[in-house]
Design a protein around this motif. Structure first.
Motif, short mmCIF file in Angstrom:
data_model
loop_
_atom_site.label_atom_id
_atom_site.label_comp_id
_atom_site.label_asym_id
_atom_site.label_seq_id
_atom_site.Cartn_x
_atom_site.Cartn_y
_atom_site.Cartn_z
N GLU A 144 9.19 0.16 -22.23
CA GLU A 144 7.88 -0.27 -21.75
C GLU A 144 7.49 0.28 -20.39
O GLU A 144 6.32 0.27 -20.03
CB GLU A 144 7.81 -1.80 -21.69
N TYR A 145 8.47 0.76 -19.64
CA TYR A 145 8.22 1.24 -18.28
C TYR A 145 8.73 2.65 -18.12
O TYR A 145 9.65 3.08 -18.82
CB TYR A 145 8.90 0.33 -17.25
N GLU A 146 8.14 3.37 -17.16
CA GLU A 146 8.64 4.69 -16.80
C GLU A 146 8.63 4.82 -15.29
O GLU A 146 7.86 4.14 -14.61
CB GLU A 146 7.81 5.78 -17.46
N GLN A 147 9.48 5.69 -14.82
CA GLN A 147 9.61 5.89 -13.39
C GLN A 147 8.78 7.10 -12.98
O GLN A 147 8.88 8.17 -13.59
CB GLN A 147 11.08 6.10 -13.04
N SER A 148 7.95 6.92 -11.97
CA SER A 148 7.12 8.02 -11.50
C SER A 148 7.96 8.96 -10.63
O SER A 148 9.11 8.67 -10.31
CB SER A 148 5.94 7.47 -10.70
N GLN A 149 7.36 10.07 -10.24
CA GLN A 149 8.09 11.05 -9.43
C GLN A 149 8.50 10.48 -8.08
O GLN A 149 9.49 10.92 -7.50
CB GLN A 149 7.24 12.30 -9.24
N ASN A 150 7.75 9.50 -7.58
CA ASN A 150 8.11 8.91 -6.29
C ASN A 150 9.12 7.77 -6.44
O ASN A 150 9.45 7.10 -5.47
CB ASN A 150 6.87 8.44 -5.54
N GLY A 151 9.61 7.55 -7.68
CA GLY A 151 10.65 6.57 -7.90
C GLY A 151 10.17 5.17 -8.26
O GLY A 151 10.98 4.30 -8.55
N GLU A 152 8.86 4.94 -8.25
CA GLU A 152 8.34 3.61 -8.60
C GLU A 152 8.24 3.46 -10.11
O GLU A 152 7.88 4.39 -10.83
CB GLU A 152 6.96 3.41 -7.96
N TRP A 153 8.56 2.27 -10.57
CA TRP A 153 8.48 1.96 -11.99
C TRP A 153 7.11 1.37 -12.30
O TRP A 153 6.63 0.51 -11.59
CB TRP A 153 9.57 0.97 -12.38
N HIS A 154 6.49 1.83 -13.39
CA HIS A 154 5.22 1.27 -13.82
C HIS A 154 5.17 1.23 -15.34
O HIS A 154 5.88 1.98 -16.02
CB HIS A 154 4.04 2.07 -13.25
N ARG A 155 4.34 0.36 -15.84
CA ARG A 155 4.23 0.17 -17.28
C ARG A 155 3.63 1.40 -17.93
O ARG A 155 2.68 1.98 -17.41
CB ARG A 155 3.37 -1.05 -17.58
N LYS A 156 4.16 1.80 -19.07
CA LYS A 156 3.63 2.93 -19.81
C LYS A 156 2.27 2.58 -20.38
O LYS A 156 2.00 1.41 -20.71
CB LYS A 156 4.56 3.29 -20.98
N ALA A 157 1.43 3.59 -20.52
CA ALA A 157 0.14 3.38 -21.18
C ALA A 157 0.42 3.06 -22.64
O ALA A 157 1.36 3.60 -23.25
CB ALA A 157 -0.71 4.64 -21.06
N GLU A 158 -0.40 2.18 -23.21
CA GLU A 158 -0.21 1.82 -24.61
C GLU A 158 -0.53 2.99 -25.51
O GLU A 158 -1.48 3.72 -25.29
CB GLU A 158 -1.10 0.63 -24.98
N ASP A 159 0.28 3.16 -26.52
CA ASP A 159 0.03 4.18 -27.53
C ASP A 159 -0.75 3.51 -28.66
O ASP A 159 -0.19 2.82 -29.50
CB ASP A 159 1.36 4.73 -28.04
N THR A 160 -2.06 3.70 -28.65
CA THR A 160 -2.91 3.00 -29.62
C THR A 160 -2.58 3.40 -31.05
O THR A 160 -2.77 2.62 -31.97
CB THR A 160 -4.40 3.27 -29.34
N ALA A 161 -2.07 4.60 -31.28
CA ALA A 161 -1.70 5.01 -32.62
C ALA A 161 -0.56 4.14 -33.16
O ALA A 161 -0.49 3.88 -34.36
CB ALA A 161 -1.30 6.47 -32.64
N VAL A 162 0.31 3.70 -32.28
CA VAL A 162 1.43 2.85 -32.71
C VAL A 162 1.00 1.40 -32.78
O VAL A 162 1.29 0.69 -33.74
CB VAL A 162 2.62 3.00 -31.73
N HIS A 163 0.26 0.91 -31.80
CA HIS A 163 -0.08 -0.50 -31.72
C HIS A 163 -1.21 -0.91 -32.67
O HIS A 163 -1.35 -2.09 -32.94
CB HIS A 163 -0.47 -0.85 -30.28
N ASN A 164 -1.99 0.02 -33.16
CA ASN A 164 -3.11 -0.34 -34.02
C ASN A 164 -2.92 0.11 -35.45
O ASN A 164 -3.89 0.28 -36.18
CB ASN A 164 -4.42 0.25 -33.45
#
Length: 81
Positions: free
Chosen positions: A53-73
């Protein structure tokens, strides 16, 4: 050993992860420990669960991944094989 509360997670995890990601880590780690995994194995499962559900940005901060509408819908259909 399973954690009794999120505040017992290692400080580096508390410092790195947003609150919701900490909850995911906590639940996955404890479930893995109850299933008999070693601490190292449970830690790996917990990190993999966070990365779902989360990914780490280049600066090291963790943030939630964008929803993949193809999977969720996806439409769910029944019947037939």
């Amino acid at each position: 050993m399973p954690y009794n509360k999120i505040e017992e997670l290692p400080q580096d995890i508390q410092d790195k992860l947003p609150q919701h990601a900490q909850q995911i880590f906590f639940a996955a780690f404890n479930a893995s420990q109850r299933d008999g995994l070693s601490e190292e194995g449970a830690t790996n499962v917990a990190w993999n669960s966070v990365r779902n559900e989360y990914e780490q940005s280049q600066n090291g901060e963790w943030h939630r991944k964008a929803e993949d509408t193809a999977v969720h819908n996806k439409a769910v259909t029944s019947g037939g094989n």
